[in-house]
Design a protein around this motif. Structure first.
Motif, short mmCIF file in Angstrom:
data_model
loop_
_atom_site.label_atom_id
_atom_site.label_comp_id
_atom_site.label_asym_id
_atom_site.label_seq_id
_atom_site.Cartn_x
_atom_site.Cartn_y
_atom_site.Cartn_z
N LEU A 316 35.63 50.73 44.09
CA LEU A 316 36.49 51.82 44.54
C LEU A 316 37.78 51.23 45.09
CD1 LEU A 316 33.64 53.78 46.39
CD2 LEU A 316 34.35 53.98 44.00
N HIS A 317 38.86 51.40 44.33
CA HIS A 317 40.13 50.75 44.67
C HIS A 317 41.09 51.73 45.35
CE1 HIS A 317 39.23 47.11 42.32
NE2 HIS A 317 38.67 47.92 41.45
N TYR A 318 41.54 51.35 46.55
CA TYR A 318 42.54 52.13 47.29
C TYR A 318 43.81 51.33 47.54
CZ TYR A 318 38.82 55.49 48.26
OH TYR A 318 37.81 56.42 48.14
N GLY A 319 43.69 50.01 47.69
CA GLY A 319 44.85 49.18 48.00
C GLY A 319 45.55 48.67 46.76
N GLU A 320 46.87 48.47 46.87
CA GLU A 320 47.65 47.91 45.75
C GLU A 320 47.20 46.49 45.43
OE1 GLU A 320 51.84 47.98 46.18
OE2 GLU A 320 52.00 50.16 46.35
N SER A 321 47.33 46.14 44.16
CA SER A 321 47.04 44.78 43.69
C SER A 321 45.64 44.31 44.09
CB SER A 321 48.09 43.80 44.24
OG SER A 321 49.39 44.19 43.86
N SER A 322 44.71 45.22 44.17
CA SER A 322 43.33 44.84 44.47
C SER A 322 42.62 44.45 43.18
CB SER A 322 42.60 45.97 45.19
OG SER A 322 42.62 47.16 44.41
N GLU A 347 42.36 54.76 42.77
CA GLU A 347 43.07 55.87 43.38
C GLU A 347 44.58 55.77 43.13
OE1 GLU A 347 41.64 58.40 44.66
OE2 GLU A 347 39.57 57.69 44.88
N LYS A 348 45.30 56.83 43.49
CA LYS A 348 46.73 56.93 43.18
C LYS A 348 47.56 55.80 43.77
CE LYS A 348 46.81 61.94 42.47
NZ LYS A 348 47.36 63.24 42.92
N GLY A 349 47.19 55.33 44.95
CA GLY A 349 48.00 54.30 45.60
C GLY A 349 47.67 52.89 45.19
N ALA A 350 46.76 52.71 44.25
CA ALA A 350 46.26 51.37 43.93
C ALA A 350 46.92 50.80 42.68
CB ALA A 350 44.75 51.41 43.75
N LYS A 351 48.24 50.79 42.65
CA LYS A 351 48.96 50.22 41.50
C LYS A 351 48.70 48.72 41.40
CE LYS A 351 52.76 53.56 41.13
NZ LYS A 351 52.35 54.03 39.80
N SER A 352 48.86 48.20 40.19
CA SER A 352 48.69 46.77 39.89
C SER A 352 47.27 46.27 40.12
CB SER A 352 49.67 45.92 40.71
OG SER A 352 51.01 46.31 40.45
N THR A 353 46.32 47.17 40.11
CA THR A 353 44.91 46.81 40.29
C THR A 353 44.32 46.29 38.99
OG1 THR A 353 44.42 48.23 42.19
CG2 THR A 353 42.63 47.85 40.65
N ASN A 381 49.06 54.61 37.17
CA ASN A 381 49.49 53.76 36.06
C ASN A 381 49.57 52.30 36.51
OD1 ASN A 381 49.83 56.02 34.31
ND2 ASN A 381 51.78 56.46 35.33
N GLU A 382 49.96 51.45 35.58
CA GLU A 382 50.18 50.03 35.85
C GLU A 382 48.92 49.35 36.38
OE1 GLU A 382 53.68 49.47 38.25
OE2 GLU A 382 54.67 51.19 37.33
N VAL A 383 47.80 49.59 35.74
CA VAL A 383 46.54 48.96 36.12
C VAL A 383 45.86 48.41 34.87
CG1 VAL A 383 46.23 50.49 38.09
CG2 VAL A 383 45.16 51.07 35.90
N ARG A 384 44.91 47.52 35.09
CA ARG A 384 44.05 47.05 34.01
C ARG A 384 42.61 47.29 34.43
NH1 ARG A 384 45.49 41.14 31.90
NH2 ARG A 384 45.38 40.60 34.11
#
Length: 482
Positions: A316-322, A347-353, A381-384
């Protein structure tokens, strides 16, 4: 059964209040217990309609689970006495706790860890001595009791627990060893364990879970261990949690809810070897709250006979770049069964995850069964994020090939299983690999499932020390998995 115990089916709000009163708990903990219990009775065994048709949770019969109403000290049996002897040999360099049922039989903290301010103690005592610290973290990382019936049970009815506190910037190479065994009288236990790793700390905890074989005359009792484990990983902290579950495979039940709350640049590592019980149901939630936080969950499951394993691991990802990864492999023999459920939620705030989840199973016999249900929920967006799953019967051509080179059929199966698990075991350190391989060998050969520093263990450990630990980043070949 004695009047000093009650069945799980008869547990009510008065039972919850009595536990809190007997332990002289602070009012805030009593309120948390009552809030959690208010959800327990209304929830089904499996909350998700998607999973309910696959789950074996109904193998648990609450009327056959006996929970002690009072704290009782049990004498260790012969296997436990031998395990105490093993722990005493390591007491100069390893902190250890041995608990039978809800009672701590042995607690040893090394001089070095004591000087560093590390706290390892009974949760009942900790709620009074460190209540403000515990409350601060429980309030900050609240539990959603309605997400799982047994989470609500464990949070409301726990009768024992261990509290571990790692101070700021404290690091140590040796492990804290937690050994838990159920008593010989067939009674069950509900436990809540809380670990707090302060900023900049680095620690490792090894948990062993056992239960004694129950006599045939006691087949109307399901001896069960219910556990809630909460890990609070503060910024830049690293926490490693190793679990080796080796309960009796014919008469015991193990339900466990595990939560890791990981702050900025913190790292949580779960390593699990699940071998015992009639039914194991594990739910692991790795919650990456802070930017740059990471979590990994590596699991090896080996079932025989009529065993059933129900495993759920969620990132469960909430932080950026996690970052997160789950790698689980199951080996099912005879008529055993496994169910692997996993979810990546960004989640919405977790970009670059970056997140990855994989569950694979090999079936050694026609009666064995396995299901895998991975999933993705991505809200930015911007996640893998990728997942994979596979279930396959053992390859008869591979067995034939190895038998042509002198191996027996069982020996050929053992080699194929070893090759199947090898890539996963490389993610672990040499000691963990040795423990897992030792338990696999014992189970394969029908020997007791308990760690011992015998000649076989020494040989396995020597081999594992010569092997490397894979540190290659899984995301370097993120889209090349096959």
């Amino acid at each position: 059964m004695s009047t000093t115990s009650t069945s799980l089916s008869q547990v009510d709000s008065n039972y919850v209040k009595n536990i809190s009163r007997e332990n002289s708990e602070p009012a805030w903990m009593s309120e948390m217990r009552e809030t959690a219990f208010s959800k327990y009775n209304s929830l089904p065994f499996e909350v998700s309609p998607l999973y309910s048709k696959y789950s074996d949770a109904k193998r648990l019969h609450p009327e056959q689970v006996q929970i002690p109403q009072t704290h009782k000290q049990f004498e260790p049996n012969q296997d436990t006495i031998e395990r105490i002897g093993e722990l005493e040999k390591e007491e100069e360099k390893e902190t250890s706790v041995l608990r039978i049922g809800s009672y701590i039989v042995r607690l040893h903290i090394t001089e070095q860890m004591s000087e560093q301010g590390i706290v390892v103690m009974d949760l009942r005592d900790a709620l009074n001595k460190h209540g403000d610290l515990i409350r601060k973290h429980l309030v900050k990382n609240t539990l959603k009791y309605d997400e799982d019936k047994f989470l609500a049970l464990e949070a409301s009815c726990f009768d024992s627990g261990i509290f571990i506190y790692i101070p700021k910037n404290v690091t140590f190479n040796d492990s804290i060893r937690l050994v838990n065994t159920l008593p010989d009288d067939g009674s069950s236990s509900i436990s809540r364990n809380i670990v707090i790793a302060e900023p900049g700390s680095k620690s490792s905890i090894v948990q062993e879970i056992y239960s004694p074989p129950q006599p045939a005359a006691n087949n109307s009792t399901q001896q069960s261990y219910f556990e809630l484990l909460e890990c609070h990983v503060e910024p830049n902290a690293q926490l490693e949690m190793v679990t080796l579950q080796a309960m009796d495979e014919k008469s015991s039940i193990n339900f466990s809810n595990r939560k890791a709350f990981i702050e900025r640049d913190g790292k949580m590592s779960w390593y699990m070897g699940l071998f015992g019980t009639q039914l194991s149901r594990y739910k692991i939630d790795s919650i990456t709250k802070g930017a740059g936080s990471s979590a990994e969950d590596v699991e090896i499951i080996f079932g025989v006979g009529e065993q059933s394993f129900d495993i759920s691991s969620n990132l469960l990802h909430y932080g950026e770049s996690s970052r997160g990864r789950v790698l689980a492999k199951s080996v099912m023999k005879d008529n055993s069964k496994s169910l692997f459920k996993g979810m990546i939620k960004i989640e919405k705030g977790a970009k670059s995850t970056e997140s990855y989840l994989a569950g694979h199973a090999i079936l050694l016999d026609k009666g064995a069964k396995s299901d895998a249900i991975p999933g993705l929920e991505i809200e930015t967006n911007e996640v893998r994020a990728t997942h994979s799953a596979s279930v396959a019967q053992i390859d008869e051509n591979q067995i034939f090939y190895l038998m042509c080179r002198g191996l027996s059929r069982e020996g050929a199966k053992r080699e194929i299983v070893s090759g199947f698990l090898e890539p996963l075991s490389r993610k672990m350190g040499p000691r963990i690999r040795a423990w897992v391989n030792y338990l696999i060998e014992n189970k394969w050969n029908g020997k007791p499932l308990m760690l011992k520093t015998d000649e076989a263990m020494e040989q396995i450990l020597e081999v594992e020390k010569s092997r490397y630990r894979e540190v290659e980043d899984i995301f370097e070949k993120h889209y090349k998995y096959r």
